[in-house]
Scaffold this active site. Structure first.
Site, PDB file in Angstrom:
ATOM      1  N   GLU A 263       0.353  -1.077   0.193  1.00 32.69           N
ATOM      2  CA  GLU A 263      -0.067  -0.103   0.004  1.00 32.69           C
ATOM      3  C   GLU A 263       0.802   1.402  -0.050  1.00 32.69           C
ATOM      4  O   GLU A 263       1.846   0.977   0.485  1.00 32.69           O
ATOM      5  CB  GLU A 263      -0.991  -0.209   1.103  1.00 32.69           C
ATOM      6  CG  GLU A 263      -1.864  -0.854   1.119  1.00 32.69           C
ATOM      7  CD  GLU A 263      -3.044  -1.460   2.203  1.00 32.69           C
ATOM      8  OE1 GLU A 263      -2.834   0.191   3.304  1.00 32.69           O
ATOM      9  OE2 GLU A 263      -3.682  -2.543   2.379  1.00 32.69           O
ATOM     10  N   HIS A 284      -8.221   0.814   1.924  1.00 29.03           N
ATOM     11  CA  HIS A 284      -7.769   1.370   2.912  1.00 29.03           C
ATOM     12  C   HIS A 284      -8.464   2.228   3.241  1.00 29.03           C
ATOM     13  O   HIS A 284      -8.430   2.386   4.442  1.00 29.03           O
ATOM     14  CB  HIS A 284      -6.702   0.943   3.093  1.00 29.03           C
ATOM     15  CG  HIS A 284      -6.412   0.939   4.620  1.00 29.03           C
ATOM     16  ND1 HIS A 284      -5.242   0.136   4.850  1.00 29.03           N
ATOM     17  CD2 HIS A 284      -6.551   1.050   5.751  1.00 29.03           C
ATOM     18  CE1 HIS A 284      -4.480   0.038   6.506  1.00 29.03           C
ATOM     19  NE2 HIS A 284      -5.955   0.318   6.272  1.00 29.03           N
TER      20      HIS A 284
HETATM   21  O1  LIG Z   1      -5.713  -0.495  11.407  1.00 24.47           O
HETATM   22  C1  LIG Z   1      -6.511   0.309  11.586  1.00 24.47           C
HETATM   23  O2  LIG Z   1      -7.313   0.772  12.837  1.00 24.47           O
HETATM   24  C2  LIG Z   1      -7.309   0.718  10.196  1.00 24.47           C
HETATM   25  O3  LIG Z   1      -6.047  -0.014   9.608  1.00 24.47           O
HETATM   26  C3  LIG Z   1      -7.700   2.018  10.308  1.00 24.47           C
HETATM   27  O4  LIG Z   1      -6.159   2.962  10.585  1.00 24.47           O
HETATM   28  P1  LIG Z   1      -5.775   3.444   9.351  1.00 24.47           P
HETATM   29  O5  LIG Z   1      -6.342   4.367   9.089  1.00 24.47           O
HETATM   30  O6  LIG Z   1      -4.005   3.902  10.214  1.00 24.47           O
HETATM   31  O7  LIG Z   1      -5.097   2.757   8.335  1.00 24.47           O
END
Ligand SMILES: O=C(O)[C@H](O)COP(=O)(O)O
Length: 313
Positions: A263, A284
């Site tokens: 990613e 994501h």
């Molecule tokens: O781990 C998480 O809670 C989710 O992936 C969301 O977190 P992020 O916004 O850092 O991706």
């Protein structure tokens, strides 16, 4: 100084951290030299999932006391290295549960129903009514791999929609009270039984050595040919090539992938997913809604400030 390397709710930065020495740059994660300069003065660091909090970064931050995590996944943070240096790590526990749960239910309904596949036909003036006779979620079996708080929020919604919910979680015993909730029962199963018996399989595990590629070609072959696979956990838990192959050959009914081995997904890696049937791709965002961003951000501000104040007391 409080250094924030990725996006968060701006009101939480402005109001929650007012009067503090703050560096907030949502793109700081991509500017290593600038980040290194700020880390030299950082007492707190706030990150999402892209900032790699490893020894190399920690070496640049000799005054760091606390890492606020705007989410719950900790695979980008070396917990042992933080512990060894006396640095606390505060994930935003519970703050994005509802967001992920709604994503899972929403994509499950979308993929079971197939109702998103008609635009081109309708625009072209055909009327594919019979081909688009989809399936209901009511009466189906939802298999949750991992039964932590996000999975439980998902199960509650699934039960309300008339689903039967089963789950596999090697960290919970069969007599654990969590299987009986105020809103209904969830049946613990082995992974194999869950895969074989579920109409929708959703992943709710962290990425660890044990969970890496746990859904590989062999696991997918145990699933029903019309089953839906949802990965809003972490890329790397699901074998992407095996998922694509199964969707193309019709041995998997549909998939929603919100997370990827690499990613952000670049154009080269993304090409592997082009023209794959019954596949929903999202960047994501399962855990990120307007509302969860607000909750996650304010909780992280509180966690970090509480920690700094305790240190000073
Ligand atoms: O781990 C998480 O809670 C989710 O992936 C969301 O977190 P992020 O916004 O850092 O991706």
């Amino acid at each position: 100084m409080i250094v924030i390397t990725e996006f968060m709710d701006e009101a939480a930065v402005r109001e929650g951290l007012s009067g503090r020495d703050v560096v907030y740059d949502p793109m700081l994660v991509d500017k290593p030299d600038e980040l290194a300069g700020h880390l030299a003065h950082a007492r707190a660091l706030i990150v999402r999932n892209r900032t790699q909090v490893r020894p190399a970064l920690l070496d640049l931050a000799p005054h760091l006391h606390v890492v606020g995590r705007l989410g719950v996944g900790l695979d980008n943070i070396d917990m042992e290295a933080c512990k060894a240096r006396g640095i606390a790590v505060c994930p935003a526990m519970g703050a994005n549960d509802d967001s992920v749960a709604e994503y899972v239910i929403g994509t499950a309904m979308l993929l079971l129903r197939g109702a998103y596949r008609a635009n081109a036909d309708l625009v072209a003036g055909t009327w594919p009514r019979n081909r688009l006779t989809g399936r209901e979620i009511s009466g189906k079996v939802l298999g949750l791999i991992g039964f932590g708080s996000i999975a439980r929020a998902t199960a509650q919604r699934a039960v309300a929609l008339g689903m039967t919910v089963v789950a596999y979680d090697p960290f919970l015993t069969a007599d654990s009270p969590v299987w009986t909730q105020s809103w209904g029962k969830v049946t613990p199963l082995s992974l194999d039984d869950l895969l074989a018996g579920s109409d929708v399989v959703s992943l709710h595990v962290p990425l660890t050595a044990d969970t890496r590629r746990m859904i590989d070609a062999a696991a997918i072959s145990r699933m029903r040919n019309d089953a839906i696979l949802i990965n809003a956990a972490r890329g790397g838990v699901v074998d992407e090539a095996a998922t694509v192959a199964a969707l193309k050959s019709g041995t998997l009914g549909g998939a929603a992938l919100d997370v990827f081995e690499t990613e952000p997904l670049n154009a080269e890696a993304g090409a592997a997913f082009a023209d794959v049937p019954n596949l929903v791709l999202t960047p994501h965002i399962a855990g990120v809604t307007v509302e969860s961003n607000d909750r996650v951000s304010w909780l992280t501000v509180r966690n970090v400030l509480d920690h700094l104040e305790r240190e000073q007391a």
